[in-house]
Enzyme design. Structure first.
Site, PDB file in Angstrom:
ATOM      1  N   HIS A 110      -1.008   4.690  -5.771  1.00  9.47           N
ATOM      2  CA  HIS A 110       0.017   4.031  -4.963  1.00  9.47           C
ATOM      3  C   HIS A 110       0.221   2.602  -5.440  1.00  9.47           C
ATOM      4  O   HIS A 110      -0.706   1.950  -5.909  1.00  9.47           O
ATOM      5  CB  HIS A 110      -0.342   4.045  -3.471  1.00  9.47           C
ATOM      6  CG  HIS A 110      -1.709   3.520  -3.163  1.00  9.47           C
ATOM      7  ND1 HIS A 110      -2.843   4.281  -3.322  1.00  9.47           N
ATOM      8  CD2 HIS A 110      -2.124   2.309  -2.712  1.00  9.47           C
ATOM      9  CE1 HIS A 110      -3.894   3.569  -2.976  1.00  9.47           C
ATOM     10  NE2 HIS A 110      -3.492   2.358  -2.615  1.00  9.47           N
ATOM     11  N   HIS A 112       1.542  -1.080  -4.061  1.00  9.76           N
ATOM     12  CA  HIS A 112       1.837  -1.899  -2.885  1.00  9.76           C
ATOM     13  C   HIS A 112       3.050  -2.766  -3.227  1.00  9.76           C
ATOM     14  O   HIS A 112       3.044  -3.451  -4.263  1.00  9.76           O
ATOM     15  CB  HIS A 112       0.674  -2.843  -2.580  1.00  9.76           C
ATOM     16  CG  HIS A 112      -0.613  -2.152  -2.229  1.00  9.76           C
ATOM     17  ND1 HIS A 112      -1.043  -2.008  -0.934  1.00  9.76           N
ATOM     18  CD2 HIS A 112      -1.566  -1.576  -3.005  1.00  9.76           C
ATOM     19  CE1 HIS A 112      -2.221  -1.377  -0.931  1.00  9.76           C
ATOM     20  NE2 HIS A 112      -2.551  -1.109  -2.178  1.00  9.76           N
TER      21      HIS A 112
HETATM   22  P1  5GP Z   1      -5.985   0.607  -1.841  1.00  7.36           P
HETATM   23  O1  5GP Z   1      -6.459   2.006  -2.094  1.00  7.36           O
HETATM   24  O2  5GP Z   1      -4.758   0.247  -2.618  1.00  7.36           O
HETATM   25  O3  5GP Z   1      -7.075  -0.411  -2.019  1.00  7.36           O
HETATM   26  O4  5GP Z   1      -5.613   0.472  -0.303  1.00  7.36           O
HETATM   27  C1  5GP Z   1      -5.132   1.535   0.454  1.00  7.36           C
HETATM   28  C2  5GP Z   1      -3.995   1.059   1.313  1.00  7.36           C
HETATM   29  O5  5GP Z   1      -3.621   2.141   2.130  1.00  7.36           O
HETATM   30  C3  5GP Z   1      -4.334  -0.116   2.238  1.00  7.36           C
HETATM   31  O6  5GP Z   1      -3.353  -1.120   2.091  1.00  7.36           O
HETATM   32  C4  5GP Z   1      -4.336   0.493   3.633  1.00  7.36           C
HETATM   33  O7  5GP Z   1      -3.863  -0.386   4.605  1.00  7.36           O
HETATM   34  C5  5GP Z   1      -3.419   1.696   3.456  1.00  7.36           C
HETATM   35  N1  5GP Z   1      -3.754   2.809   4.328  1.00  7.36           N
HETATM   36  C6  5GP Z   1      -4.999   3.324   4.545  1.00  7.36           C
HETATM   37  N2  5GP Z   1      -4.926   4.395   5.373  1.00  7.36           N
HETATM   38  C7  5GP Z   1      -3.617   4.561   5.684  1.00  7.36           C
HETATM   39  C8  5GP Z   1      -2.917   5.497   6.502  1.00  7.36           C
HETATM   40  O8  5GP Z   1      -3.484   6.398   7.117  1.00  7.36           O
HETATM   41  N3  5GP Z   1      -1.567   5.363   6.562  1.00  7.36           N
HETATM   42  C9  5GP Z   1      -0.897   4.373   5.887  1.00  7.36           C
HETATM   43  N4  5GP Z   1       0.432   4.336   6.041  1.00  7.36           N
HETATM   44  N5  5GP Z   1      -1.523   3.468   5.117  1.00  7.36           N
HETATM   45  C10 5GP Z   1      -2.873   3.557   5.005  1.00  7.36           C
END
Ligand code: 5GP
Length: 150
Positions: A110, A112
């Site tokens: 993903h 951001h």
């Molecule tokens: P990363 O893997 O890029 O470090 O962070 C994962 C991102 O996914 C974080 O910004 C967190 O807030 C978001 N996130 C985690 N769980 C969920 C979820 O269940 N739904 C959504 N919409 N975002 C999520």
């Protein structure tokens, strides 16, 4: 220092974003096309923080098909432009994390996409959960800016 391991860990079909893609968990959807899906981050680092993911399974940049990266980046650009309008943003921050050591928490690739305003610092990564109605409103504002709202 240990020897680098170039083999990425395997994709887990039960990660949160795979469940969102299959409709097994809810999200505030912003945009969808054949190859990508965009939705509001549940713990936004700023108002309008959106995640863009490929529909094909990939854990992160280490295993993704380059064609999926290209599709994701096209959608990232659409979302970034819509954020400039919808949130009166003055800039956009794009972030992407790989593997736990790289800060990755959810193991489906993903990007951001985060609207920015001069002098306003980002909130912490995976900080507080946002109110559902607020996220719904932000998703709606983005759809309007994308020209896809009902
Ligand atoms: P990363 O893997 O890029 O470090 O962070 C994962 C991102 O996914 C974080 O910004 C967190 O807030 C978001 N996130 C985690 N769980 C969920 C979820 O269940 N739904 C959504 N919409 N975002 C999520």
């Amino acid at each position: 220092m240990t020897t680098a391991n170039p083999t990425p860990a395997s994709y887990d079909n039960d990660n949160i974003f795979a469940k969102i893609l299959r409709g097994e968990l809810p999200c505030h959807k912003v945009y969808e096309d054949d190859a990508t899906f965009a939705f509001m981050d549940i713990m936004p680092r700023a108002d309008g923080h959106t995640l863009v993911i490929p529909k094909n399974p990939s854990r992160n940049m280490l295993d993704v098909d380059p064609k999926d990266i290209a599709a994701v980046m096209e959608t990232v650009q659409k979302i970034a432009r819509a954020q400039m309008t919808a949130f009166g943003a003055e800039g956009i921050t794009i972030q992407q994390f790989n593997e736990p050591a790289g800060g990755q928490v959810v193991f489906h690739l993903h990007m951001h996409v985060i609207p920015r305003h001069d002098g306003i610092k980002l909130k912490p990564h995976t900080g507080d959960m946002a109110d559902g109605d607020l996220l719904a409103g932000h998703a709606q504002a983005l759809k309007k800016a994308l020209g896809t709202s009902e």
